[in-house]
Structure formats: C-alpha cells, structure tokens
Design an enzyme around this catalytic site. Structure first.
Site, PDB file in Angstrom:
ATOM      1  CE1 TYR A 296      -4.072   1.159  -0.538  1.00 52.43           C
ATOM      2  CE2 TYR A 296      -4.580  -1.068   0.630  1.00 52.43           C
ATOM      3  CZ  TYR A 296      -4.977   0.013  -0.007  1.00 52.43           C
ATOM      4  OH  TYR A 296      -6.231  -0.053  -0.356  1.00 52.43           O
TER       5      TYR A 296
ATOM      6  CD  GLU B  61      -4.500   5.327   0.734  1.00 53.82           C
ATOM      7  OE1 GLU B  61      -4.343   5.748   2.018  1.00 53.82           O
ATOM      8  OE2 GLU B  61      -5.475   4.788   0.428  1.00 53.82           O
TER       9      GLU B  61
ATOM     10  CE  LYS C 197      -6.008   2.328 -25.982  1.00 51.49           C
ATOM     11  NZ  LYS C 197      -6.870   3.296 -25.882  1.00 51.49           N
TER      12      LYS C 197
ATOM     13  CB  THR D  65      -3.443   3.699 -22.567  1.00 50.17           C
ATOM     14  OG1 THR D  65      -2.997   3.743 -23.918  1.00 50.17           O
ATOM     15  CG2 THR D  65      -4.806   4.245 -22.375  1.00 50.17           C
TER      16      THR D  65
ATOM     17  NE  ARG E 177      -5.282  -4.302 -20.873  1.00 54.32           N
ATOM     18  CZ  ARG E 177      -5.669  -3.641 -22.055  1.00 54.32           C
ATOM     19  NH1 ARG E 177      -6.753  -2.835 -21.862  1.00 54.32           N
ATOM     20  NH2 ARG E 177      -5.300  -4.088 -23.063  1.00 54.32           N
TER      21      ARG E 177
ATOM     22  CG  ASP F 133      -6.624  10.593 -24.516  1.00 56.04           C
ATOM     23  OD1 ASP F 133      -5.526   9.630 -24.937  1.00 56.04           O
ATOM     24  OD2 ASP F 133      -7.591  10.264 -24.076  1.00 56.04           O
TER      25      ASP F 133
HETATM   26  C1  LIG Z   1      -7.821   3.740 -25.215  1.00 58.81           C
HETATM   27  C2  LIG Z   1      -8.085   5.208 -24.859  1.00 58.81           C
HETATM   28  C3  LIG Z   1      -8.335   5.902 -23.759  1.00 58.81           C
HETATM   29  C4  LIG Z   1      -8.778   4.967 -22.392  1.00 58.81           C
HETATM   30  O1  LIG Z   1      -8.154   3.979 -22.230  1.00 58.81           O
HETATM   31  P1  LIG Z   1      -8.743   2.715 -21.018  1.00 58.81           P
HETATM   32  O2  LIG Z   1      -7.200   2.480 -20.298  1.00 58.81           O
HETATM   33  O3  LIG Z   1      -9.271   1.761 -21.711  1.00 58.81           O
HETATM   34  O4  LIG Z   1      -9.297   3.505 -19.730  1.00 58.81           O
HETATM   35  C5  LIG Z   1      -8.464   6.947 -23.504  1.00 58.81           C
HETATM   36  N1  LIG Z   1      -8.295   8.005 -24.480  1.00 58.81           N
HETATM   37  C6  LIG Z   1      -8.234   7.293 -25.665  1.00 58.81           C
HETATM   38  C7  LIG Z   1      -7.911   8.338 -27.098  1.00 58.81           C
HETATM   39  C8  LIG Z   1      -8.187   5.831 -26.131  1.00 58.81           C
HETATM   40  O5  LIG Z   1      -7.829   5.537 -27.235  1.00 58.81           O
END
Ligand SMILES: *Cc1c(COP(=O)(O)O)cnc(C)c1O
Length: 559
Positions: free
Chosen positions: A199, A201, A374, A371, A380, A345
C-alpha cells in the site's frame, strides 16, 4: 571474462581447486561458502544464478557432491541454463547445442584434475549459432510463455486454463486491433511482482504508510523515465487506466458544468472525452468537434472558429480512431487565441511519439494523457504528463482526489516499458509500425476498398466496408475473425449505421510489428483481408486464409 563460482560443503574442496586453476585467464567471483561447514546448497546456487542472470558473470560454476541439486536450483532462473557434466564431451556439446552458461560438477563423480579439464572445455567452446540450435534454445527459454505462471497450473488450474488459452490465441492469430499490443516478458514480470503487495497512498517520499522505500524507488524510476522519454516537466504514473488519466486532468483544472471541446466519439474520439454514458459527459458540458465531411480530416480553421465561439475551458485533442497526424502546434495557437487549457490524449499514438514517428504534443500541451498499453506496448495502465505549474493540482487530483493506493507493480512495469523505449531498436519499431500500416492500407485500398481520409499517417486506418461492399463493420469483423484475423468494427465519420453495426473496421499494426512482421507480411495480410471481405459469406475462403495465416504467424512468435 567473469566466472561466478560456488559450492556447498560437499563441493568445497573441488571449488577451491577450480578457482585456483581458472584464476589465470578469468576473473573469479567466489560466491561462497568460505569454509567446509554444513550449508544449504540452494543459497549458493541462487547466488551464482543471480550473477549469471543479471549479467554480472558470463559463466557460473556450481559444485556439490553430484551436481544435481545445484543444477535444479539454477535452472529455475530465466536465461540460466545449467548443465551437469561428467565428461569433456558433454561440456562441449551442451555449450554448442544448449548454450549452457552454468557448469554443475559432482565432487563424487569426477576427479579434481578432470573437473578442471571439463571446466576448460566448457568455457572455451562457443555456442553453435546455426538456425536449428538457435530455434531450440529459443523454445527452451520461452517455454511457450507458460513458465511466467507455471505455479498456477497446480494452485489454480481454472485460472491457469484461461491464461493458457489467451497465450495460445495470441500465438495463433493475426492481431490487428489498433488499441492492442503485446508486452515484453520483462513488463509481465514486473506487473506480476511482489510490488503488488504494498500500500503506498501518496507519492515517493510522502506516503501514508511505512515501508515504502522499495516502491518509492520503482515509482521514481517510472516518473523520471517518463519525463526523460517524452521531454516532460512532470509525470504522474499512478492513473489506473487512460480514462482515469483523463478524469485526473478534468478534476485538476475545471468544475462540473464547465465546457470541454472534444472530438465526437462517433468520429474517432473516446468515451472519456464526453460521451453521455460516461462520467465525462455526465459531469461536464461537452461540445463535440468533427472532421471535415469531404477530407475526413481535422479542419483546424473550423476548429478555431468553433473554439472562439464556444470558449471552452479545455480543448481536448487526441482520438481512438483518427488515421492522420495531428498538428499540435496549430492546436496550441487555437488554445492561446481561445484562452483555454490545451489537453492532448495521446493514448493511441504514444509509442509513435516516443519513437519519433509522430510529432510530440508535449512541448505544446498543458496536459498530455496516455495509456501505456497501446502503441507504447507496456502494461495496461494510464499516465499524465504536464507542465510544472500544474504538477501539484494534478497530483492531488489523482490522490487523494480520485484514487486510493497506486498499483506499484503496474507502475514498475511502466518503468520497464519506458526504459525499453530508450533503445534505438525500439525507435525503429515505431517507424516500422507506420510503414507496415501504410503498406497494409495500400494493399487493401488497391483492391478497391474505400479508406477513410484516403490513407494513414500512423498505426491505424479505417476501411469503409459499407460503401465498398454493402456490408456492415460487424459482418466484416466476424468474417475476418473466422479467418484468424482480428480487427474491430468501428464507426466512420458521419456513419449512417448504429455503433453496434457500423460502416467500418479499424485496422492497426502495433501488435504484428512487435512480432517482427514487415512490409512483405503486410502485403500478404492485406490480400487476405480483401479476399475475405470480397466473399464475406464464403466459409471456404475463411478456412483457406485461416490456414495460410496460421502458417505465417508460426514464423513470428509473440515475445
Ligand atoms: C484507449 C483510450 C483511452 C482509455 O483507455 P482505458 O485504459 O481503456 O481507460 C483514452 N483515450 C483514448 C483516446 C483512447 O484511445
């Protein structure tokens, strides 16, 4: 060359003989014991195995009465291949074929003089690099990727079965899901590690719990490496996923009811950019922007007019299904004119940004969310980068604002992923992802399929199957799935089908590129995609492609 050597009490004398005999020509790292008192052989085998696995030593030598117990312990370590040898021939062959790097000797089995001869044969024989031996050694180390979790076979066979099924599925399929990738073993090891027990925090150096020094070290590495990799002023590596990274930025900057100008979901945006069914759409006043109907690309002049009219608190750039380069410099200008926060993003393109295959938003944006799983190919999870002036607000939005204890095991895996990106090969990977995508796209396009926006600049493209073949994205994805090619149905700009049926499919090359595929394979896969979609109802085409695809992937093992 460094040799780590150790024994138990039964092998102590032979160890001394070997250390003396080899001291000329090699650097001996004596891992104990220092006398003949009774001791536990695993302690010493572990010391030598760690030395070899970490790269401190080039070779290891372990001595007990038979050599057997020592070899059993050492062989539990990844990249350690320990061989018990009773003859010089065995030592030569195990070097050549198995690439053994730890020699185990039995003090009851061989005479001291002969043991020295065996050791010399072992240390001077090169590994046979021919294809068949390299292939077998690779299979040995990889152990079908099941050695990562082999304890589960016994402790929880049902969960193990799910993991084994996923492993086999990844091996057998051509994965073209644009939001997926395959992580390295190193990432998986960190993600499955004991760091999950803690933990923590708070933040490194300022935790609410004691005993956080080890996780502080891991999180500090992740933060430092993220800043270095992306040239960012501040990184928060705690968000559990991309959606929570976005939530953290909203919470750090605006109030419920405030306006966010973001790309509409059905045009390539993301749920967490303001979909009415998502927290973002429920809490904030979302104004969507769209792509141009003709070019299917962002129209920055139109976006500027809209921003000046709407006066959003945040202009959010970035998408889940936009195949073109985004001009972040231009978006900065728009934000400056409209007086709003610039948020990007980059979840999909983060790996391309890290590898220099897409311009970076980091110099321009106030906040960059992403993220890590990807194109980045790590565990993840999520992350936020920001300018120093926002650091405090961001950190308190994540904790205590919206999360409790961070997942330190995943944070460690993020750190591993960022370090992987610092190597030149990984930068080359990003370029290859884009090259592969363009070749795959062109192959499908040359077969008459309409591609949204006419092509791609990044790791993904959208095929308009509806206008080309009169089928839905849902039907197309199902037919491809039956042929061993995995994509997802996706809406295209100004789609007339529902989000459940869609007019398009989204195709991405991050995962196949991780497996080592290049342009030649993309032409084959593109041809198969067109073959299947030309005949969606023809099971025999799917069968044939599935056979050929299986043959292809067997040459490109998942890491
Ligand atoms: C995949 C994605 C997310 C979110 O990803 P999670 O980990 O599934 O919450 C946010 N923004 C964009 C543009 C994405 O393609």
């Amino acid at each position: 060359m460094n040799i780590a050597i150790a024994s138990d009490h039964g092998g102590f004398e032979l160890k001394s003989v070997l250390a003396n005999a080899l001291a000329e020509g090699y650097k001996i790292l004596d891992k104990g014991p220092s006398d003949k008192a009774s001791c536990d052989y695993p302690d010493y085998a572990i010391a030598v195995a760690k030395s070899v696995a970490s790269g401190e030593a080039d070779f290891g030598i372990l001595v007990c009465r038979s050599g057997i117990g020592m070899s059993m312990v050492a062989n539990r370590f990844q990249n350690v291949r320990a061989a018990i040898c009773a003859t010089t021939d065995a030592a030569t062959v195990t070097r050549q074929h198995n690439g053994a790097n730890v020699l185990c000797l039995g003090a009851d089995v061989v005479s001291p003089n002969y043991a020295v001869e065996i050791a010399k044969a072992f240390l001077t024989t090169p590994v046979d690099e021919s294809e068949r031996h390299a292939r077998r050694r690779w299979k040995l180390e990889r152990a079908e990727r099941l050695s990562d979790c082999s304890g589960l076979m016994h402790d929880d066979p049902e969960v193990f079965a799910a993991i084994e099924a996923q492993t086999k599925q990844e091996d057998a399929e051509i994965n073209l899901i644009a939001s997926e990738n395959t992580s390295s073993r190193a990432c998986r090891e960190a993600a499955g590690s004991v760091l999950m027990n803690k933990y923590a925090e708070g933040y490194p150096g300022k935790r609410w719990y004691s005993g956080c020094l080890p996780v502080d070290a891991a999180e500090e590495l992740a933060r430092k490496r993220a800043c270095e990799l992306f040239g960012a002023e501040h990184a928060n590596v705690q968000p559990h996923c991309g959606s929570s990274a976005n939530m953290a930025v909203y919470f750090a900057t605006i109030d419920p009811g405030d306006t966010i100008l973001s790309m509409s979901l059905d045009q390539g945006g993301h749920l967490s950019h303001g979909s009415p069914v998502n927290f973002s759409g429920k809490l904030y006043n979302i104004v969507p922007y769209t792509v141009d109907r003709g070019t299917e690309r962002l129209d920055y002049d139109a976006l500027e007019r809209q921003a000046l009219e709407v006066k959003p608190k945040i202009l959010l750039a970035g998408a889940s299904a936009y195949p073109r380069t985004i001009d972040f410099k231009r978006i900065r200008e728009i934000c400056d004119k409209a007086g709003c926060i610039m948020m990007v993003d980059m979840a999909h393109i983060a790996g391309l940004v890290a590898g220099g295959a897409h311009p970076s938003p980091v110099p321009y944006a106030d906040f960059v969310t992403t993220t890590t799983h990807k194109t980045l190919g790590g565990p993840r999870g999520g992350m936020v980068l920001c300018k120093e002036k926002w650091a405090k607000a961001l950190d308190s939005a994540v904790f205590p604002g919206m999360q409790g204890g961070p997942l330190e095991n995943i944070i460690a895996a993020k750190a591993v992923c960022f370090r992987e990106w610092m190597s030149p090969e990984k930068k080359g990977y990003a370029q290859q992802v884009v090259k592969n995508c363009q070749v795959l796209c062109k192959t499908v396009q040359d077969r008459g399929y309409r591609i949204v926006s006419g092509g791609t600049d990044n790791h993904l493209f959208l095929v308009d199957v509806k206008s080309t073949k009169g089928i839905t994205g849902k039907e197309a994805a199902a037919a491809l799935d039956a042929a061993g090619i995995v994509v997802n149905k996706n809406t295209i700009p100004y789609d007339t089908e529902s989000p459940f049926r869609t007019s398009g499919i989204r195709v991405g090359t991050a995962s196949v590129t991780t497996r080592g595929m290049k342009e030649g394979e993309m032409i084959k896969i593109g041809t198969w995609i067109a073959d299947v979609l030309d005949n969606v109802a023809d099971a025999s085409v799917q069968e044939r492609v599935k056979r050929e695809a299986k043959e292809l992937v067997s040459g490109f093992p998942v890491p």
